[in-house]
Write a protein that holds these residues in place. Structure first.
Motif, mmCIF file in Angstrom:
data_model
loop_
_atom_site.group_PDB
_atom_site.id
_atom_site.type_symbol
_atom_site.label_atom_id
_atom_site.label_comp_id
_atom_site.label_asym_id
_atom_site.label_seq_id
_atom_site.Cartn_x
_atom_site.Cartn_y
_atom_site.Cartn_z
ATOM 1 N N THR A 132 0.593 -2.571 9.790
ATOM 2 C CA THR A 132 1.398 -1.869 8.581
ATOM 3 C C THR A 132 0.087 -0.728 7.919
ATOM 4 O O THR A 132 -0.038 -1.233 7.392
ATOM 5 C CB THR A 132 2.554 -2.303 8.471
ATOM 6 N N SER A 133 1.306 0.017 7.760
ATOM 7 C CA SER A 133 0.095 1.192 6.367
ATOM 8 C C SER A 133 0.504 0.879 4.878
ATOM 9 O O SER A 133 -0.538 0.608 4.121
ATOM 10 C CB SER A 133 0.775 2.428 6.757
ATOM 11 N N ASP A 165 -0.646 -2.411 4.712
ATOM 12 C CA ASP A 165 -1.881 -3.767 4.813
ATOM 13 C C ASP A 165 -3.128 -2.302 4.453
ATOM 14 O O ASP A 165 -4.037 -2.914 4.564
ATOM 15 C CB ASP A 165 -1.744 -3.731 6.006
ATOM 16 N N VAL A 223 -2.829 2.013 12.789
ATOM 17 C CA VAL A 223 -1.786 1.226 11.919
ATOM 18 C C VAL A 223 -0.960 0.453 13.245
ATOM 19 O O VAL A 223 -0.528 1.244 13.809
ATOM 20 C CB VAL A 223 -1.505 2.100 10.763
ATOM 21 N N ALA A 271 2.184 -0.953 14.013
ATOM 22 C CA ALA A 271 3.804 -0.171 13.595
ATOM 23 C C ALA A 271 4.108 0.847 13.622
ATOM 24 O O ALA A 271 5.307 0.940 14.465
ATOM 25 C CB ALA A 271 4.465 -1.179 12.216
ATOM 26 N N GLU A 272 2.802 1.380 13.233
ATOM 27 C CA GLU A 272 3.327 3.361 13.235
ATOM 28 C C GLU A 272 2.273 3.933 14.130
ATOM 29 O O GLU A 272 2.495 4.805 14.382
ATOM 30 C CB GLU A 272 2.913 3.804 11.796
#
Length: 371
Positions: free
Chosen positions: A37-38, A40, A55, A57-58
């Protein structure tokens, strides 16, 4: 990427201005970065400057820049410019002269074009006849074969963009002229493309018909005065020192194989629009079909008009017996609905150009005074 100042190399090693060795990464093993994720993402600082992270998840990429983490958007495809093509065909170069001497001299032809946008967006298409990057005439649709809505032909100013060149073929000198007209297409997103249509400067796509030899100098000066210099004309007629074509080796203009003479009709001109102006006699040359005879007049330096062998088609007319036109044959040229020469011009000086329309060769250019 971190910006450092390099001071030199010692033993093949690159040093910074602080004297520290700079170790460059091996581009064959360039590191890739990935986070879930961002949240992280590491701190965007001097250590991570220039790095690109995926990234998960995005489903995007983020890059560390001087302003912090920037999202790199790869989802929007590149908007490509329209694909465009076109061609121009003049059905008869006589259209160029028009029917009204007071009107601007135009080049008239049939335009065929096509503009297609790769993304399927709507496009507009225009004609840029002076090639300044701006459309002068908008066309009614993306592709078709047109022409001016009123007359069915595309009409553009004669003095557009014409390219003149010196050509030597088989030891003969010619001046060749090509007309260039740009088409501009713009899609709904504002992306534009252009396409240059090349055609004969005078008669259509038959580019080699727009080649003029020494015997055509009067026509060259009349038709293309804005595109030729005196040096070009001197080169063409063989009087220039740099003109060494075999056909001009005599040091002067070549003699025409065709000769015509013109004489005042003898009838006084008036304010009427059907006066007999002058007679033309064929005095030297080979016989040819009367269907291919084309006569163009310029009265007192005005824009040329074309004469026709039937009334009601132009501003001047003549009558010929259909068949072969031979030495000794003659005919009279009359006004045809236009008062070309009257008492107000004493005398009228008429420049006459005689063309074989089958080959587009200028057979002779002569002048007559009519009173």
């Amino acid at each position: 990427m971190m910006m450092v100042s390099l001071t030199g190399c010692i033993g093949g090693e690159i040093e910074t201005e602080d004297g520290e060795e700079l170790i460059l990464e091996d581009t064959d093993d360039w590191p890739t970065y990935h986070v879930l994720t961002s949240g992280d993402l590491p701190a965007c600082d001097a250590t991570t400057l220039g790095r690109l992270y995926y990234v998960e998840a995005e489903t995007n990429f983020q890059a560390c820049s001087s302003s912090g983490w920037d999202v790199i958007d790869f989802s929007t495809p590149l908007n490509q410019a329209p694909r465009i093509s076109g061609a121009i065909l003049a059905d008869d170069d006589g259209h160029s002269f028009g029917e009204d001497m007071s009107a601007e001299w135009m080049y008239v032809g049939q335009l065929t074009w096509s503009a297609v946008d790769p993304e399927g967006e709507a496009v507009t298409v225009g004609v840029d006849h002076d090639r300044d990057g701006t459309a002068d005439i908008m066309l009614p649709r993306a592709e078709g074969s047109i022409v001016d809505v009123a007359g069915g032909m595309l009409a553009v100013p004669w003095n557009g963009s014409i390219v003149g060149e010196r050509v030597e073929l088989s030891d003969e000198c010619y001046l060749a002229f090509t007309r260039m007209i740009d088409l501009i297409s713009t899609d709904a997103s504002g992306v534009s493309a252009s396409y240059t249509v090349q055609t004969g400067a005078l008669s259509s796509s038959y580019i080699f018909r727009d080649m003029f030899s020494a015997e055509d100098i009067d026509s060259v000066e009349l038709l293309f005065e804005n595109y030729v210099s005196q040096d070009d004309l001197d080169w063409l007629d063989g009087t220039a020192t740099d003109s060494d074509c075999g056909g001009n080796s005599g040091g002067g203009p070549q003699l025409s194989t065709y000769e015509f003479t013109a004489q005042d009709s003898g009838a006084a001109v008036s304010s009427a629009s059907d006066d007999a102006l002058f007679s033309i006699t064929y005095s030297q040359g080979n016989s040819f079909d009367t269907d291919f005879l084309k006569i163009t007049l310029s009265v007192n330096g005005n824009q040329p008009v074309q004469c026709y062998d039937s009334t009601g088609m132009g501003e001047c007319t003549y009558e010929l017996v259909p068949g072969s036109f031979s030495v000794g044959d003659s005919f009279v040229v009359f006004e045809d609905g236009s008062d070309l020469c009257n008492e107000g011009h004493d005398p009228c000086e008429i420049s006459i150009t005689i063309v074989n329309s089958d080959t587009n060769d200028v057979l002779d250019s002569i002048t007559v005074e009519v009173e």
